[in-house]
Design an enzyme around this catalytic site. Structure first.
Site, PDB file in Angstrom:
ATOM      1  N   ARG A   1      27.903  33.667  -4.142  1.00 49.51           N
ATOM      2  CA  ARG A   1      26.690  34.362  -3.689  1.00 49.51           C
ATOM      3  C   ARG A   1      25.883  33.562  -2.682  1.00 49.51           C
ATOM      4  NH1 ARG A   1      23.521  34.646  -8.871  1.00 49.51           N
ATOM      5  NH2 ARG A   1      24.503  32.614  -9.003  1.00 49.51           N
TER       6      ARG A   1
ATOM      7  N   GLU B   1      16.472  22.559  -4.749  1.00 41.01           N
ATOM      8  CA  GLU B   1      15.066  22.176  -4.652  1.00 41.01           C
ATOM      9  C   GLU B   1      14.923  21.318  -3.411  1.00 41.01           C
ATOM     10  OE1 GLU B   1      13.729  20.043  -8.097  1.00 41.01           O
ATOM     11  OE2 GLU B   1      13.627  21.850  -9.318  1.00 41.01           O
TER      12      GLU B   1
ATOM     13  N   GLN C   1       0.133  20.096   6.223  1.00 39.81           N
ATOM     14  CA  GLN C   1       0.573  20.934   7.335  1.00 39.81           C
ATOM     15  C   GLN C   1       2.092  20.984   7.327  1.00 39.81           C
ATOM     16  OE1 GLN C   1      -1.256  19.906  11.120  1.00 39.81           O
ATOM     17  NE2 GLN C   1       0.559  20.519  12.244  1.00 39.81           N
TER      18      GLN C   1
ATOM     19  N   ASN D   1       5.397  22.331   9.885  1.00 39.26           N
ATOM     20  CA  ASN D   1       5.764  22.780  11.225  1.00 39.26           C
ATOM     21  C   ASN D   1       7.231  23.193  11.269  1.00 39.26           C
ATOM     22  OD1 ASN D   1       3.168  21.974  12.197  1.00 39.26           O
ATOM     23  ND2 ASN D   1       3.909  19.875  12.252  1.00 39.26           N
TER      24      ASN D   1
ATOM     25  N   ARG E   1      12.978  15.166  21.219  1.00 36.51           N
ATOM     26  CA  ARG E   1      11.538  15.283  20.948  1.00 36.51           C
ATOM     27  C   ARG E   1      11.091  13.977  20.302  1.00 36.51           C
ATOM     28  NH1 ARG E   1       9.576  20.591  21.438  1.00 36.51           N
ATOM     29  NH2 ARG E   1      11.211  22.169  21.504  1.00 36.51           N
TER      30      ARG E   1
ATOM     31  N   HIS F   1       7.202  10.284  18.537  1.00 35.31           N
ATOM     32  CA  HIS F   1       5.783  10.600  18.417  1.00 35.31           C
ATOM     33  C   HIS F   1       5.134   9.918  17.212  1.00 35.31           C
ATOM     34  CE1 HIS F   1       7.054  14.612  20.426  1.00 35.31           C
ATOM     35  NE2 HIS F   1       6.841  13.678  21.321  1.00 35.31           N
TER      36      HIS F   1
ATOM     37  N   LYS G   1       5.794  12.129   7.485  1.00 37.82           N
ATOM     38  CA  LYS G   1       6.543  13.369   7.688  1.00 37.82           C
ATOM     39  C   LYS G   1       7.755  13.417   6.784  1.00 37.82           C
ATOM     40  CE  LYS G   1       5.212  13.637  12.558  1.00 37.82           C
ATOM     41  NZ  LYS G   1       5.683  13.567  13.951  1.00 37.82           N
TER      42      LYS G   1
ATOM     43  N   HIS H   1       8.308   8.842  15.320  1.00 41.06           N
ATOM     44  CA  HIS H   1       9.399   9.710  14.875  1.00 41.06           C
ATOM     45  C   HIS H   1       9.896  10.563  16.031  1.00 41.06           C
ATOM     46  CE1 HIS H   1      10.743  13.729  13.424  1.00 41.06           C
ATOM     47  NE2 HIS H   1      11.581  12.935  12.799  1.00 41.06           N
TER      48      HIS H   1
ATOM     49  N   TYR I   1       9.226  20.437   9.103  1.00 40.08           N
ATOM     50  CA  TYR I   1       8.686  19.210   8.534  1.00 40.08           C
ATOM     51  C   TYR I   1       7.275  19.392   8.000  1.00 40.08           C
ATOM     52  CZ  TYR I   1       6.833  18.584  13.329  1.00 40.08           C
ATOM     53  OH  TYR I   1       6.223  18.744  14.544  1.00 40.08           O
TER      54      TYR I   1
ATOM     55  N   LYS J   1       5.255  14.746  28.523  1.00 40.92           N
ATOM     56  CA  LYS J   1       4.619  13.688  27.732  1.00 40.92           C
ATOM     57  C   LYS J   1       5.638  12.613  27.348  1.00 40.92           C
ATOM     58  CE  LYS J   1       3.857  14.196  23.281  1.00 40.92           C
ATOM     59  NZ  LYS J   1       3.331  14.606  21.974  1.00 40.92           N
ATOM     60  N   ASP J   2       6.806  13.023  26.894  1.00 40.17           N
ATOM     61  CA  ASP J   2       7.813  12.059  26.458  1.00 40.17           C
ATOM     62  C   ASP J   2       8.433  11.309  27.630  1.00 40.17           C
ATOM     63  OD1 ASP J   2       7.258  12.756  23.863  1.00 40.17           O
ATOM     64  OD2 ASP J   2       8.943  14.134  23.683  1.00 40.17           O
TER      65      ASP J   2
END
Length: 182
Positions: free
Chosen positions: A23, A28, A46, A48, A58, A61, A70, A117, A130, A168-169
């Site tokens: 199925r 968890e 939060q 995201n 990415r 940061h 995170k 990260h 995350y 930015k990166d």
């Protein structure tokens, strides 16, 4: 859930127990009491969700104030996920850990406050989810240069091509010029 140590003690791999049959599967992805015992006594405020195409990088940061821990995972595709220790007082300052996260292996990575990260998308596309321990604060957002020679991160670049970066990166600072934590 298994909690697996990495080369940097504060960064942990979380590997769920997956129960599956014809199925589908069940697992968890978070249990507060175990997370507190093996990772951190923290609260997530939060969550995201991003979608990125192959070759996109990415990061790396971090927030110099209101730092974010995170808990990251991939729900579609696979990425190479990296955490860099930005804490000057740490024995592992400037060291990095890289882990493949995928929808298939269902692993998560815990990156505590005080780390930069980032991730690089290896599959055609990847969906990345995350949880964060602090709210996004753009005024405190910083980027660490992904290919800083001092860090020497071994990114698994597809066909050896340079990654696609945000503006930015692309303007990120090397560790020697970066804002760091005490």
């Amino acid at each position: 859930m298994k909690f697996i140590d990495t080369a940097i003690a504060d960064v942990k791999i979380l590997e769920p127990t997956v129960l599956g049959d014809e199925r589908g599967f069940f697992m968890e992805t978070f249990r507060a009491n175990e997370f507190k015992q093996y990772c951190s006594d923290t609260e997530f405020v939060q969550e995201n969700h991003s979608l990125s195409k192959q070759g996109i990088l990415r990061g790396l940061h971090y927030q110099i104030q209101q730092p974010q821990g995170k808990l990251v995972r991939v729900i579609k595709g696979y990425v190479f996920d990296v955490a860099v220790d930005m804490r000057r007082s740490s024995a592992t300052f400037g060291k990095w850990v890289g882990v493949e996260l995928s929808a298939e292996n269902k692993r998560q990575l815990w990156i505590p406050e005080g780390f930069a990260h980032g991730f690089y998308v290896i599959s055609n596309e990847a969906e990345f989810v995350y949880k964060c321990t602090n709210y996004y604060a753009p005024e405190h957002d910083r980027s660490l240069l992904w290919n800083d020679k001092q860090l020497n991160i071994d990114w698994p670049l597809v066909d050896g091509k340079a990654p696609l970066l945000s503006n930015k990166d692309a303007k990120a600072r090397p560790l020697s010029e970066a804002d760091c934590f005490s």
